[in-house]
Design a protein around this motif. Structure first.
Motif, mmCIF file in Angstrom:
data_model
loop_
_atom_site.group_PDB
_atom_site.id
_atom_site.type_symbol
_atom_site.label_atom_id
_atom_site.label_comp_id
_atom_site.label_asym_id
_atom_site.label_seq_id
_atom_site.Cartn_x
_atom_site.Cartn_y
_atom_site.Cartn_z
ATOM 1 N N SER A 70 1.627 -1.346 9.513
ATOM 2 C CA SER A 70 2.431 -1.401 8.625
ATOM 3 C C SER A 70 2.770 -2.241 7.721
ATOM 4 N N ASP A 71 3.211 -2.032 6.505
ATOM 5 C CA ASP A 71 3.473 -3.228 5.771
ATOM 6 C C ASP A 71 4.378 -4.423 5.826
ATOM 7 N N ASP A 72 5.393 -3.685 7.009
ATOM 8 C CA ASP A 72 6.273 -4.952 8.096
ATOM 9 C C ASP A 72 5.543 -5.602 8.994
ATOM 10 N N GLN A 80 -0.221 -10.411 3.028
ATOM 11 C CA GLN A 80 0.681 -9.624 1.505
ATOM 12 C C GLN A 80 -0.236 -8.430 1.313
ATOM 13 N N SER A 82 -0.392 -5.830 -0.343
ATOM 14 C CA SER A 82 -0.079 -4.602 -1.328
ATOM 15 C C SER A 82 -0.777 -6.227 -2.779
ATOM 16 N N VAL A 223 -2.996 -1.653 5.175
ATOM 17 C CA VAL A 223 -2.316 -0.842 6.033
ATOM 18 C C VAL A 223 -3.584 -0.011 6.077
#
Length: 544
Positions: A70-72, A80, A82, A223
């Motif tokens: 996940s992003d977390d 990073q 994104s 992700v």
């Protein structure tokens, strides 16, 4: 009319341009087309394929990509995802998966092209490039390729086996299996257990993201894309099955074997019901004392399951009389009469030679017919007499033994292969089952070797059995798949100084493999002084 003249001129010029353009690029990829930055305009498909492979394959082979749950998790690892920032520590990782969150499950993987068997399929990409300007709005496509260029993203091809292995590992850690809705039957009460959708790796999106990262100037983390897997059997479908099961077991069923009768009430019948989820191509067939799934495309179900088909998936939740369960019930109530006196063929080795004791036919109740009859009574269309009385009569027939004389003879067990004897030196007990040695199973305390020293421990002495089996198998010439020796030589175990085997729960283990063309019979005898293991079969010329 004056207004139409310029329009006709423009159309004419476009037609002329298109004709000239088509002629100029005949048999070649249109100018301005590139695949992942590789200019293939003006090339034949074959030349473009070669160029794509030569320029993209090295990038792919050097790719080293980190993927996250996940992003977390990515943020916690300093990545990073994104923005494509690759500021994460994967360069010195020795294993593919790791636990960033510290919750005990893997949530980060470092993968390469080799991990998923990724490769550049230059031919397929070149053929895709060749279609630019040759399908759809081809005039506009050709125009924009000339003046703006056409970029085609390169998507890698992968090995199904390797990719599926990674996907299975990821799904085990962060995915959820499909849980189909089902029917619960407890003491005759029927209810529905709601299922839940699954959650698994979205393969096409994963491969696209991997490709984008692999061909980028710097590999960026991403992700893992996941997708929802709808359950095959929805609660509404399971409810229809439950309603039918409730009706099927609502009234008692009588079993008759003259002069005896037995009654199956609702709870008894419920205990005999099993269920299975079938794909749209599968059919459950009954007979021979069992049921099996058939998916040959031609077999048709003997029972109407149309009401049990999930309308969204086409899968079937089939409730049925479990033939094995009902057979155990019949054997229980019939006792010795269940087999009608039939006995299996077996091998008597008490004389030191192999003697085949022939099978004996029996005459007794046809249990297989009764089992299918109960299935028909509950879920089919029984005849009028059976349906009205809810009675199944057991008819006596000739009963064949499970192991016939012919079957036993074909096993090829004709002579002694090898025997090994060890004098008993410790107290032990073995109840014929495998598993952890526990006091509940009857194992007693005896010496074992721990860190090079003898200590008393539960289950000690069991290695004498393992050593005997290992030697008998070894000197029979059979394959030894797994064997571990003791820490030091035990003189009472063998005369050669090598042939011992230690076992412990759960490892080490002893495994031998029958790699002969015939069956192998293993016998074991125990006296107050010795344990003897013998292997029997047909010698095929191998020597030890």
């Amino acid at each position: 009319l004056p207004i139409m003249i310029p329009l006709f001129i423009i159309i004419g010029l476009l037609v002329i341009y298109t004709c000239v353009d088509i002629c100029a690029s005949f048999g070649k990829i249109h100018p301005g087309v590139s695949v992942q930055g590789v200019d293939v305009g003006g090339l034949s498909v074959q030349d473009a394929s070669t160029k794509i492979n030569e320029e993209l394959s090295p990038k792919l082979s050097n790719a080293h990509i980190t993927i996250y749950e996940s992003d977390d998790i990515a943020a916690a690892d300093g990545a990073q995802v994104s923005t494509g920032d690759i500021d994460q520590a994967y360069a010195d990782e020795a294993m593919a998966g790791s636990d960033v969150s510290g919750d005990g499950s893997i949530d980060k993987w470092s993968i390469t092209a080799e991990t998923i068997g990724a490769y550049v399929d230059g031919q397929a990409l070149a053929e895709e490039a060749y279609l630019v300007g040759r399908r759809g709005n081809f005039i506009a496509d050709r125009f924009f390729s000339w003046f703006g260029g056409t970029w085609i993203d390169a998507t890698v091809s992968v090995s199904g086996e390797r990719f599926n292995a990674l996907a299975a590992e990821i799904n085990q850690q962060i995915g959820l299996p499909i849980v189909d809705s089902s029917v619960r039957i407890e003491d005759g009460a029927v209810s529905v257990v709601d299922g839940s959708d699954g959650w698994s790796v979205d393969a096409p999106v994963f491969i696209k993201r991997f490709s984008a990262s692999a061909f980028a100037s710097e590999n960026f983390p991403f992700v893992i894309p996941m997708k929802t897997d709808p359950m095959h059997i929805k609660p509404a479908t399971a409810q229809r099955v439950a309603d039918d099961v409730k009706t099927a077991i609502a009234e008692n069923v009588t079993i008759v074997h003259d002069p005896d009768t037995w009654t199956l009430d609702t709870a008894d019948l419920g205990d005999l019901i099993s269920q299975q989820v079938l794909t749209p191509d599968e059919v459950l067939v009954f007979g021979g004392g069992t049921q099996k799934v058939v998916a040959d495309g031609t077999t048709v179900s003997e029972f109407d399951t149309s009401a049990w088909v999930d309308p969204d998936s086409g899968y079937v939740l089939q409730a049925y009389v479990d033939q094995e369960k009902f057979d155990r019930y019949l054997v229980g109530i019939l006792g010795p009469a269940a087999t009608g006196g039939a006995t299996d063929a077996y091998f008597d080795t008490s004389s030191g030679e192999v003697v085949l004791v022939e099978a004996v036919e029996g005459y007794g109740p046809d249990r297989s017919a009764a089992e299918v009859a109960l299935q028909t009574l509950l879920f089919g269309e029984p005849d009028a007499t059976t349906a009205s009385s809810r009675t199944i009569t057991l008819v006596d027939v000739t009963i064949q033994p499970e192991i016939t004389t012919e079957k036993a003879r074909s096993m090829g067990i004709t002579e002694r292969l090898a025997t090994w004897t060890i004098p008993l030196s410790a107290t032990w007990s073995f109840n014929g089952t495998t598993g952890e040695r526990t006091a509940e199973k009857g194992f007693q305390t005896a010496p074992v070797i721990i860190n090079g020293k003898h200590e008393d421990q539960l289950g000690g002495g069991i290695c004498q059995i393992a050593t005997c089996i290992f030697n008998a198998a070894c000197f029979s010439g059979l394959g030894i798949a797994e064997r571990v020796n003791h820490d030091f030589y035990i003189s009472s175990y063998d005369d050669y100084g090598f042939a011992d085997a230690t076992v412990s729960w759960k490892s080490p283990d002893l495994k031998w493999v029958n790699d002969m063309s015939t069956y192998v019979l293993m016998t074991a005898t125990v006296t107050d002084e010795d344990v003897v293991i013998t292997f029997w079969g047909t010698k095929d010329g191998r020597t030890v």
